[in-house]
Each structure stands twice: as structure tokens, then as C-alpha cells.
Design an enzyme around this catalytic site. Sequence first.
Site, PDB file in Angstrom:
ATOM      1  N   SER A 158      33.857  38.161  46.588  1.00  0.00           N
ATOM      2  CA  SER A 158      33.733  38.624  45.208  1.00  0.00           C
ATOM      3  C   SER A 158      33.608  40.132  45.059  1.00  0.00           C
ATOM      4  O   SER A 158      33.900  40.653  44.001  1.00  0.00           O
ATOM      5  CB  SER A 158      32.565  37.919  44.528  1.00  0.00           C
ATOM      6  OG  SER A 158      31.427  37.943  45.352  1.00  0.00           O
ATOM      7  N   HIS A 194      37.156  32.330  43.420  1.00  0.00           N
ATOM      8  CA  HIS A 194      38.045  33.416  42.970  1.00  0.00           C
ATOM      9  C   HIS A 194      39.496  33.221  43.383  1.00  0.00           C
ATOM     10  O   HIS A 194      40.338  34.056  43.089  1.00  0.00           O
ATOM     11  CB  HIS A 194      37.549  34.762  43.510  1.00  0.00           C
ATOM     12  CG  HIS A 194      36.194  35.140  43.024  1.00  0.00           C
ATOM     13  ND1 HIS A 194      35.953  35.612  41.756  1.00  0.00           N
ATOM     14  CD2 HIS A 194      34.987  35.097  43.629  1.00  0.00           C
ATOM     15  CE1 HIS A 194      34.668  35.857  41.606  1.00  0.00           C
ATOM     16  NE2 HIS A 194      34.052  35.546  42.732  1.00  0.00           N
ATOM     17  N   LYS A 234      36.052  30.543  36.028  1.00  0.00           N
ATOM     18  CA  LYS A 234      36.807  31.759  36.350  1.00  0.00           C
ATOM     19  C   LYS A 234      38.265  31.574  35.929  1.00  0.00           C
ATOM     20  O   LYS A 234      38.543  31.602  34.751  1.00  0.00           O
ATOM     21  CB  LYS A 234      36.588  32.098  37.811  1.00  0.00           C
ATOM     22  CG  LYS A 234      35.149  32.641  37.938  1.00  0.00           C
ATOM     23  CD  LYS A 234      34.605  32.807  39.301  1.00  0.00           C
ATOM     24  CE  LYS A 234      33.169  33.323  39.144  1.00  0.00           C
ATOM     25  NZ  LYS A 234      32.277  32.879  40.198  1.00  0.00           N
TER      26      LYS A 234
HETATM   27  C1  LIG Z   1      30.916  32.467  40.444  1.00  0.00           C
HETATM   28  C2  LIG Z   1      30.747  31.938  41.789  1.00  0.00           C
HETATM   29  C3  LIG Z   1      29.925  30.832  42.037  1.00  0.00           C
HETATM   30  C4  LIG Z   1      29.063  30.223  40.971  1.00  0.00           C
HETATM   31  O1  LIG Z   1      29.815  29.508  40.047  1.00  0.00           O
HETATM   32  P1  LIG Z   1      29.196  29.254  38.586  1.00  0.00           P
HETATM   33  O2  LIG Z   1      29.990  28.131  38.055  1.00  0.00           O
HETATM   34  O3  LIG Z   1      29.369  30.520  37.846  1.00  0.00           O
HETATM   35  O4  LIG Z   1      27.759  28.896  38.801  1.00  0.00           O
HETATM   36  C5  LIG Z   1      29.871  30.325  43.315  1.00  0.00           C
HETATM   37  N1  LIG Z   1      30.574  30.898  44.317  1.00  0.00           N
HETATM   38  C6  LIG Z   1      31.346  31.977  44.126  1.00  0.00           C
HETATM   39  C7  LIG Z   1      32.092  32.575  45.281  1.00  0.00           C
HETATM   40  C8  LIG Z   1      31.453  32.538  42.858  1.00  0.00           C
HETATM   41  O5  LIG Z   1      32.194  33.615  42.656  1.00  0.00           O
END
Ligand SMILES: *Cc1c(COP(=O)(O)O)cnc(C)c1O
Length: 402
Positions: free
Chosen positions: A182, A210, A242
Amino acid sequence: MSGRIESRLLERLDRARARGLWRRPRILDGPQTPEQIVDGRPVLAFCSNDYLGLAADPRVAAAAREGLERYGVGAGAAHLVNGHSRAHAELEEALAAFTGRPRALLFSTGYMANLGVLQTLMSRHDTVFEDRLNHASLIDAARLAGCRTRRYRHADAADLTRRLREPGAETGRLVVTDGVFSMDGDLAPLAELASAARRYNAWLMVDDAHGLGVLGRDGGGSCACFGLGMDDVPVLMGTLGKAFGTAGAFVAGSDTLIEALIQFARSYVYTTAMPPALASATLAAVRIAARETWRREHLAALIARLGAGLEHIGLPRPSSMSPIQPVVLGDTGRASAAAAGLLEHGLLVPAIRPPTVPEATARLRITLSARHTEAQVDRLVETLDRVLARESPGATGLESAR
Ligand SMILES: *Cc1c(COP(=O)(O)O)cnc(C)c1O
């Protein structure tokens, strides 16, 4: 006793403020689109995870409205009681098909999915091997599972192999990695990780928050990029907030994996199902994400244009092929000043500073969306050039970058 807790909280808050680590949520009026109103002023944002531009898609919103008509608002109960609607079931089938796996299981958030998987798969004597830069939810998940944890060097399959070879780890072993990281937007070396895991009888879990929807021609994500299927990656986790533009998460895999999660994952069992209308909306989003390849093609064009633009003004071209495009400026003050300068010009780009990233790698973290235009990317590059040039008078943006 409560006095002691409060004084400790006040101390910590003071320290955070003094170290410049104070954060607060800004208020967004209106939908998550590149042009938005934040804290009452119009900005052009380069920081959302809405990579495919589906968060405010009218067809996704229409599907949510239809879901509201049919199911009302709340799920009313956990999945295993009577909160599991037909919309949830259809979405799980669509996600299984999308990821090319037999089954998928919905969780209310990605954070909860990761907690549930590690708690279900790992016992006290098992070992989880984590990339040092894994998402916080994966780190927390290992802690909550109470298993042993080994952290290997970032994206380093050789270091992972060394740790897998260490004696005393003959019990259950799980290698866990983000598919796309990320902070830098780089891909995990999944083919090498998969072969290391296989050699040492470990399972591999990929958190592709992502990557899914974004990477690969059809949005199959980082596993699809490397041509890896379920034999290589038995546990695939994806989020819906996302690229799919809604909220929630899922785990995809074998019948055994999914049944075990249904029976034993506490973050699945002991929580209310996501609102069914959200499942309806997500089903529409998954179909659009699979079909509209132009969104990924446009993103790729924007990424290339941003890279060329940054190079043109003397900044390093990010090596990331994902919509997460870090511009490393080095010094913390410099990154903060650049973010503040951009905001003065109406551009919202976050500065990411240590300790979130290593010392001397403070950066702007640009994220692109299929809803951005080429003109908007050009505006970002031009403004960044001006902001950096102003910061060190006498030097051009070009020189100060080196
Ligand atoms: C955003 C994210 C999460 C968490 O997901 P949410 O649905 O926002 O709780 C978990 N792992 C990664 C790599 C993320 O980028």
C-alpha cells in the site's frame, strides 16, 4: 484508576501533537470523485482507493437502491442466523467466479476478514511468515491468532526461504503477503513466494486489496498477473471498498477453507451481515469491473503519463505499475511542505512520513483513478513542479529533486 488512564491518554496526545503526528478526518461533501469538496473547499484529489472510479457510479448506486427496495436497510442478524440474503449469496458466487475459485465468503471489512482467516487457520504452535511491510490488519491478525510470527525482508523470497528452513517450524505454516503493497504500490514476487511456500509445505495467503479489479486484463489481480491459481495461492483475500467502490471484503478458496471460516472465524460468526443492498451494489460493481476493460487501460495510460511527467520535471519515475504512485522526496519537512503547497493550489495529495515509511523516504503518495483525466494528471505535475521550485529559491524543481 480512571484518572490514571485519562492522564496517560492526555500524555500520549500531547506527544503526538508535539511530534507533528496529529491527524484528523477532513469532511467530504458529496461523492468520492476526483473533483470534490473537502472541508468546504473544492479540491482535485489524488488519494482515494477508488481505482476504477466505481464508488459514485450511477449504475452501482441504482443497484443499491433496488436492493434497498427489496431488502430494506439492515441485514438484521449475522449470516448464520437469518441475515444472509439472496443478494449476499449471489455476490459470493460472483466473487468466486471473478477470482476463479470454487467458493467465496463475505466479511464486513477487510480488517475483519484478515482477523478471521488467521484466527481460523493458525493455532498457538503454528507459524505465520509475514512480509515486513504487510498491512496493519495482517500484523494484528497474527497477534490475535496467538501464533508464532516471523517477519521476512520486504518482497524477499530468499529471506523467506531462510526462515522457512529454520528448525522447529514443522507445524502448520502460513506465508502471508499483500499482493500490492500500500505504500509503494509494488507487487509481491508471488511466483517465488509460491514456490518457496510449496517447497516447505506452507500455505500462501495473498491480501489483494490493491490488486483485484486493477491488475491483469480482466482485473484478476496480482495472482492473475503471475498466472497463479488456487494450487499456488490457497487463500485469496480481497476487499470491496477499493477497486469495487463499495465496502466489505471476501475470502476465496476451496470448499474446505470456506467451510472452516463459516464454522470457526469469529469475525464472521459474531457480527451482523453487511447490509444486503450493499451486496446488491457490489454485485453490479463486480460485473462492471470485469467487463469494462477500458477502465484498466485508461489507468495504465494515466500511470504512464504521470511517470513521464515526473521524469520531465526531474523527479524519479515511480517503478510501481499500480495506481499507487509514490514520489519519494526524502526529507520529512520537504514532503510536508510539498503536500501543503499542492493543497494551496487545490490539489489533495497526502504526505507519508516516518514512521509509516523508513527514515529519509518521506513521500507524496499519489493514487490515480480511472475517473481522472489526462489534463488532471498534467495539472498535478505542473503544480508539483512549481511548488518544489518555490520551496528552494534559485533551484529549479529539477535540481532540488536530486
Ligand atoms: C484496505 C486494506 C485492508 C482493510 O480492508 P477494509 O475493508 O478497508 O477493512 C486490508 N488489507 C490491505 C492490504 C488493505 O489495503
